[in-house]
Design an enzyme around this catalytic site. Structure first.
Site, PDB file in Angstrom:
ATOM      1  N   LYS A  28       0.852  -1.193   0.000  1.00 30.48           N
ATOM      2  CA  LYS A  28       0.000   0.000   0.000  1.00 30.48           C
ATOM      3  C   LYS A  28       0.879   1.231   0.000  1.00 30.48           C
ATOM      4  CE  LYS A  28      -4.161   1.794   0.508  1.00 30.48           C
ATOM      5  NZ  LYS A  28      -3.861   2.712  -0.597  1.00 30.48           N
ATOM      6  N   LYS A  65       4.728   1.819   8.825  1.00 31.52           N
ATOM      7  CA  LYS A  65       3.540   2.607   9.191  1.00 31.52           C
ATOM      8  C   LYS A  65       2.283   1.739   9.240  1.00 31.52           C
ATOM      9  CE  LYS A  65       3.196   6.625   7.232  1.00 31.52           C
ATOM     10  NZ  LYS A  65       2.947   7.683   6.228  1.00 31.52           N
ATOM     11  N   LYS A  93       5.430   2.558  -2.576  1.00 32.56           N
ATOM     12  CA  LYS A  93       5.355   3.995  -2.892  1.00 32.56           C
ATOM     13  C   LYS A  93       5.655   4.159  -4.368  1.00 32.56           C
ATOM     14  CE  LYS A  93       4.574   7.880  -0.627  1.00 32.56           C
ATOM     15  NZ  LYS A  93       3.575   8.014   0.442  1.00 32.56           N
ATOM     16  N   THR A 109      -5.896  12.110   7.015  1.00 33.02           N
ATOM     17  CA  THR A 109      -4.540  12.274   7.543  1.00 33.02           C
ATOM     18  C   THR A 109      -4.518  13.411   8.558  1.00 33.02           C
ATOM     19  OG1 THR A 109      -3.691  11.512   5.401  1.00 33.02           O
ATOM     20  CG2 THR A 109      -2.103  12.454   6.948  1.00 33.02           C
ATOM     21  N   SER A 124      -7.733   4.750   4.209  1.00 32.16           N
ATOM     22  CA  SER A 124      -7.595   4.049   2.926  1.00 32.16           C
ATOM     23  C   SER A 124      -7.939   2.569   3.095  1.00 32.16           C
ATOM     24  CB  SER A 124      -6.161   4.180   2.385  1.00 32.16           C
ATOM     25  OG  SER A 124      -6.010   5.378   1.674  1.00 32.16           O
TER      26      SER A 124
END
Length: 411
Positions: A66, A90, A102, A185, A344
């Site tokens: 992710k 994370k 990423k 966020t 998400s």
């Protein structure tokens, strides 16, 4: 310091605290897959332009990989690699069933028209469509991208694989996006800040905040902190910086930014040198822009008692040491900004179930996850007698290491 060097350093410190076997340590550090692609598109004037795109898939021991897709001129291999690794830790800290990835394209989205951005996104998706997937790798928006980018990615991917809303998150609501995702966020930053302040017998109300970066994350964090009675005394973005020691009227500033595309020229505050915003007098500093902005050059001048890392990797290890000696408490990025990836995950779950949650449920679940993760980080701090950054790293690395061993993947 290079972001990858700093991230590797933190990982190795955590691995040492956990007493990981050297072979396991090495296998956890090596990315699962790295992709570099050329994306050539026709521009609106008929000329051709080429851009380099990346996707680094770091680890999938705990679930599908992710991570966001970033459109920025400074996107390059080492940065993407570092951010992919940070996503692995994370998602483990947040205790959601994902690994880390990423991606990004080295471009300045401000220099491209909407149609050019669409063509670029579709070409990039064509190059990586067989490597991403609902149970393999789930992209999301990041700096320079947003719901529209995800809509294009979803549509292009669906041409090859059939309609698959769960393949990306951060989508428009009409295409299966989650309510509350846009603010997630920033709201997670609020919940993380509340958890930290509660630990020190304090509340948001009455605290003085500085927010460096007023994009999606910074603006939502500022709005929600303002609603809770926090006083935002300085704000900056790409257009400039402003300050008002009595507190900035955030709802008015948000209207100004909407109309003027930036904080510059806001009448309810004085202009400020953007370079000095990090050292403004405040209780809590929230870096919410690019990485590496708190370093040995400015760490000694920082006046904040707490730093909440809303950005990815905003603090260099050298600055970490300086701030620690000064008694500044840093809430690390791999916990503090995990609200986005947590919601998400909720979006992905809703897509797979085919069932939309209401916004109150999303926000309540987010608070539950953020509060639980803070307690888990604190437990690791006590076990290993370490600061919050190492508490978060040991928590994340330990969870991934355990999953790796249980799956029989250790080298």
């Amino acid at each position: 310091m290079n972001a990858l060097v700093a991230t590797n350093r933190n990982f190795k410190l955590a691995a040492r605290l956990l007493g990981l076997d050297s072979k396991l340590e090495k296998s956890l550090l090596i990315p699962f897959r790295e992709i570099k692609v050329e994306c050539t598109i026709p521009k609106d004037d008929g000329t051709l332009a080429s851009f380099v795109g990346f996707r680094v898939q770091h680890d999938n021991a705990r679930g599908p990989m992710k991570g966001g897709i970033r459109y920025h001129p400074e996107v390059e291999h080492d940065e993407v690699n570092a951010l992919a690794q940070l996503m692995t830790w994370k998602t483990a800290v947040a205790n959601i069933p994902y690994g880390g990835a990423k991606g990004g394209i080295g471009c300045d989205p401000r220099d491209l028209s909407i149609s050019e951005l669409e063509r670029l996104t579709r070409v990039f998706t064509q190059k990586i469509h067989d490597l991403i997937g609902i149970h393999a790798d789930v992209p999301a928006p990041d700096m320079g991208t947003g719901p529209q980018t995800m809509a294009w990615m979803l549509d292009e991917y669906s041409k090859f694989h059939g309609y698959s809303p769960a393949v990306v998150t951060g989508k428009p609501i009409d295409l299966g996006g989650s309510l509350g995702r846009d603010a997630a966020t920033g709201r997670g930053v609020l919940f993380a800040t509340e958890a930290l302040l509660n630990e020190h017998g304090k509340a948001i109300s009455g605290q003085k905040f500085v927010v460096q970066g007023f994009g999606n994350v910074g603006s939502w964090a500022a709005r929600l902190i303002h609603e809770k009675g926090g006083k935002i005394v300085a704000v900056s973005d790409i257009t400039g910086a402003i300050k008002n020691s009595k507190g900035i009227d955030i709802p008015r500033l948000l209207n100004h930014v909407k109309e003027n595309k930036g904080v510059k020229g806001f009448e309810g505050a004085d202009s400020l040198d953007p370079e000095s915003i990090l050292v403004e007098d405040c209780d809590i500093l929230i870096p919410a822009a690019l990485g590496g902005i708190i370093n040995r050059e400015n760490a000694n001048e920082i006046k904040a008692k707490f730093i909440i890392e809303a950005a990815n990797h905003p603090t260099d290890p050298e600055a970490d040491e300086i701030l620690s000696k000064k008694g500044v408490i840093i809430l690390p990025d791999i916990y503090a900004n995990s609200g986005g990836v947590t919601v998400s995950y909720f979006e992905w779950v809703q897509n797979i179930q085919g069932f939309l949650w209401d916004e109150e449920k999303v926000n309540n679940e987010l608070k539950t996850y953020m509060t639980k993760a803070f307690k888990d980080v604190k437990k690791m701090c006590q076990v290993h007698n370490c600061d919050l950054r190492m508490g978060a790293f040991t928590l994340g690395v330990n969870r991934v290491a355990r999953a790796t061993v249980m799956r029989g993947w250790e080298a």
